[in-house]
Design a protein around this motif. Structure first.
Motif, PDB file in Angstrom:
ATOM      1  N   TYR A  44       0.580  -1.075   0.204  1.00 17.01           N
ATOM      2  CA  TYR A  44      -0.116   0.245  -0.031  1.00 17.01           C
ATOM      3  C   TYR A  44       0.551   1.214   0.174  1.00 17.01           C
ATOM      4  O   TYR A  44       1.514   1.126   0.797  1.00 17.01           O
ATOM      5  N   HIS A  45       0.808   2.101  -0.897  1.00 12.65           N
ATOM      6  CA  HIS A  45       1.534   3.803  -0.573  1.00 12.65           C
ATOM      7  C   HIS A  45       0.687   4.488  -0.249  1.00 12.65           C
ATOM      8  O   HIS A  45      -0.380   4.621  -1.029  1.00 12.65           O
ATOM      9  N   PHE A  46       0.979   5.216   0.099  1.00 15.40           N
ATOM     10  CA  PHE A  46       0.183   6.387   1.089  1.00 15.40           C
ATOM     11  C   PHE A  46       1.262   7.757   0.779  1.00 15.40           C
ATOM     12  O   PHE A  46       2.936   7.402   0.687  1.00 15.40           O
ATOM     13  N   ASP A  47       0.856   8.708   0.983  1.00 18.91           N
ATOM     14  CA  ASP A  47       1.335   9.945   0.706  1.00 18.91           C
ATOM     15  C   ASP A  47       1.342  11.452   1.243  1.00 18.91           C
ATOM     16  O   ASP A  47       0.054  11.212   1.696  1.00 18.91           O
ATOM     17  N   GLU A  48       2.549  12.239   2.463  1.00 21.50           N
ATOM     18  CA  GLU A  48       1.766  13.420   2.824  1.00 21.50           C
ATOM     19  C   GLU A  48       2.743  14.559   2.531  1.00 21.50           C
ATOM     20  O   GLU A  48       4.344  13.841   2.720  1.00 21.50           O
ATOM     21  N   ASN A  49       2.724  15.184   1.784  1.00 23.41           N
ATOM     22  CA  ASN A  49       3.995  16.176   1.035  1.00 23.41           C
ATOM     23  C   ASN A  49       4.275  16.050   0.756  1.00 23.41           C
ATOM     24  O   ASN A  49       5.634  15.720   0.943  1.00 23.41           O
ATOM     25  N   LEU A  50       4.795  14.934  -0.737  1.00 20.94           N
ATOM     26  CA  LEU A  50       5.512  14.471  -1.073  1.00 20.94           C
ATOM     27  C   LEU A  50       6.378  13.127  -0.928  1.00 20.94           C
ATOM     28  O   LEU A  50       7.165  12.592  -1.681  1.00 20.94           O
ATOM     29  N   GLN A  51       6.187  12.670   0.332  1.00 21.82           N
ATOM     30  CA  GLN A  51       6.414  11.926   1.464  1.00 21.82           C
ATOM     31  C   GLN A  51       6.033  10.191   1.031  1.00 21.82           C
ATOM     32  O   GLN A  51       5.169  10.759   1.472  1.00 21.82           O
TER      33      GLN A  51
END
Lengths: 132, 144, 358
Positions: A44-51
């Motif tokens: 599963y891939h998640f992202d916050e502020n391109l992190q």
């Protein structure tokens, strides 16, 4: 992968996803990778502020994986895709296409699995659903 | 005399139906580019229509897979006779780079008869116009 | 009024591509949408088992014919990161130039198609006329119009000489003037505003929660552009992500229009800063490991997951294209809208179905 990867199990995946949603992460996508004859990796891939942040769930192919579309509704599309291409099943999907998103009735059962195709040659009993 | 009028009108103003069946968009966009001011196939009296029952020319781009082969055959059968099919791009000809992919049946000619083949990946607008004009010559022979 | 199910597509005059939607309508208002895909599915991720990792560059370019350079660039970044290859600086700048040219032609294409979707055919023809100039640049610098195949693992295939650069700069000036001349029509004309303002609204919170990307996300006021990660040579160029706050079709149009002009600016910057030197390096060895690579496509963030185990064939290649992330947004935008607005709203996410299904 150089980004942070957290191992999860099928019991904890919904809880961890809900936690990461509260932290403000955006759902990016999921990837399914076949490891060997019986096991697959669901990432599963998640992202916050391109992190980026990843979850890794290693399960056997016949496991019923809980769908995270209860948390991130938009995950239904990618979960249906994995259902189509790898022949594994998700529980409690928001919209379940029942393996007709990409495939018609006449195509092979799990096209992205290498090992199931091999097994048909030896005519093992488990290969019934993998006939080409 | 009436027959001659119909024949002339058919030749001077063929209507075109474009169907994208599994192309990568490269050829589709080139087909659309043919209709725009720089290439302008409308000067041959060609109009892009959305309804298969109005069309004389059938432009098909892309590979055929099991799901869209039904749609392709359906559209072809709805078109009135006489009709010309132009297959565009490497994928439409043979499956191109995708011919080994598991969900690809092959070129357009596996499903419907094709009259003109336009090669290229993607086919250039000049080549597509040439293919359409070649198709029209064949159309002329069928009509007469 | 009882409910009716209306099929939209797969062969529809507005969309050149086969997208199929099952619309449940009550009177004239849409209440429920179910997308049906699979008309373009080829299964090309699986081709990585029979093609080696150099040949796969040509395959991934054909995921989508509109943004082929950017697909190949993302794939090459992934493989280069895995194998520890340092790409020469000139190649990085050349990648920026070609990818921004592709962004321009993709946005011009969309602006034209979008105008066509509400029947403004004159504007469609104008935008496509400008687009042909961008295609001329592609053709004269690379040899092909759409699928240009300049990227290879370890750099680029072709170089630009100083004559070509000055010719491109004069052509860009013309293109900029022509686009700016259409600004008034596109952004203030009654026909356009009537059909786009307030249609298909996605709030900031919704857009982020659904996981939309690209102009759909930025049109709703979220500042997120993968180019700010600084891949290729973007870390040496000055730019700000284009953001609008309204979240309707009009805001998305504005984002794409401003991004087209931004691309011209980025190409100019890249051309003024481009260093001399090699354009590719020799690749030795086989890739091994797991990597996630991301770039910004015209339609949004593109993600490649690559897994290799030291063979010449890759173990797994997974492509998450921007339209795949944007399709769930249709399910939120369409309910409550009139049936006649459906084509405009569907087109406002810039759907690329061949990307979505691969």
């Amino acid at each position: 992968m150089k980004e942070e990867t957290i191992p999860v199990t099928k019991e904890t995946v919904i809880g961890e996803t809900a936690k990461i949603k509260i932290e403000g992460y955006r759902f990016v996508t999921m990837t399914c990778v076949e490891l060997d004859e019986n096991q697959v990796d669901v990432i599963y891939h998640f992202d916050e502020n391109l992190q980026l942040k990843h979850f890794r769930l290693t399960v056997s192919k016949d496991t019923l994986i809980p769908s995270i579309s209860v948390v991130y509704q938009s995950a239904f599309l990618v979960e249906n895709e994995i259902q189509d291409l790898f022949g594994i099943h998700f529980d409690n999907l928001f919209i379940d296409y029942r393996r007709t998103l990409y495939l018609g009735g006449e195509t092979i059962a799990a096209p992205f699995c290498k090992f199931t195709v091999k097994r048909t040659d030896k005519s093992a009993p488990a290969a019934v659903q993998a006939e080409t | 005399m009436f027959k001659k009028l119909i024949r002339n009108s058919r030749m001077k103003s063929p209507w075109l139906l474009h169907f994208d069946c599994g192309s990568c968009n490269g050829c589709d966009i080139e087909v659309l580019a043919c209709l725009t001011p720089v290439y302008d196939v409308e000067r041959f009296g060609i109009i892009n229509v959305g309804n298969p029952m109005h069309a004389d020319l059938f432009l098909v781009t892309g590979t055929v897979n099991s799901r869209n082969s039904m749609v392709l055959r359906n559209l072809y059968e709805q078109m009135p006779n006489p009709k010309i099919v132009v297959a565009i791009g490497s994928c439409g000809l043979s499956g191109g780079i995708f011919r080994e992919a598991y969900n690809v049946v092959g070129g357009v000619d596996k499903i419907i008869p094709v009259d003109v083949y336009v090669p290229g990946c993607p086919a250039k607008p000049e080549a597509i116009i040439d293919g359409v004009v070649t198709g029209l010559q064949k159309y002329d022979r069928i009509v007469n | 009024m009882s409910k009716t199910i209306i099929p939209f597509g797969p062969q529809h005059p507005v969309l050149p591509e086969p997208l199929h939607l099952k619309l449940t309508v009550e009177d004239e208002v849409v209440t429920e949408v179910i997308p049906a895909l699979g008309f373009v599915h080829r299964g090309l991720e699986k081709l990585s088992e029979i093609r080696d990792f150099h040949q796969m560059v040509q395959v991934v370019e054909r995921v989508c014919g509109i943004c082929s350079v950017i697909h190949a660039m993302c794939y090459c970044h992934g493989i280069e990161e895995m194998m520890g290859i340092e790409v020469p600086p000139r190649a990085k700048f050349l990648r920026v130039i070609w990818s921004e040219l592709h962004r321009m032609q993709s946005h011009l294409l969309w602006l034209g198609l979008f105008a066509d979707s509400f029947g403004f055919e004159a504007l469609f023809m104008q935008f496509w006329k400008i687009r042909e100039k961008v295609m001329d640049i592609s053709e004269s610098t690379t040899g092909n119009r759409v699928i240009v195949s300049v990227n290879v693992v370890g750099g680029v295939r072709r170089d630009l000489n100083s004559e070509q650069i000055s010719w491109i700069l004069t052509l860009l000036k013309e293109i900029e003037q022509e686009i700016s001349a259409l600004k008034k029509t596109l952004l203030t004309d009654y026909t356009v505003t009537k059909r786009t303002v307030g249609k298909g609204v996605l709030t900031k919170h919704q857009a982020y929660g659904i996981g939309t990307v690209g102009p759909v996300l930025r049109g709703s006021g979220v500042v997120q552009d993968t180019r700010t990660l600084g891949y290729a040579a973007f870390n040496e160029l000055n730019f700000e992500p284009v953001v609008e706050s309204d979240g309707d079709c009009y805001a998305r149009t504005k984002v794409r229009f401003r991004e087209t002009l931004q691309s011209i600016d980025l190409i100019r910057q890249a051309m003024s800063k481009i260093p001399n030197g090699e354009i590719n390096v020799k690749v030795k060895g086989k890739p091994q490991g797991e990597v996630v690579s991301r770039v910004e496509q015209p339609r949004g963030e593109l993600l490649y997951y690559i897994k290799a185990d030291g063979n010449k064939n890759l173990d797994r290649l997974r492509i998450r294209t921007p339209t795949f992330a944007n399709i769930p947004a249709i399910l939120t935008m369409l309910p409550g809208m009139y049936l006649s607005d459906v084509p405009v709203i569907v087109l406002s996410i810039d759907p690329c179905i061949s990307c979505t299904e691969r």
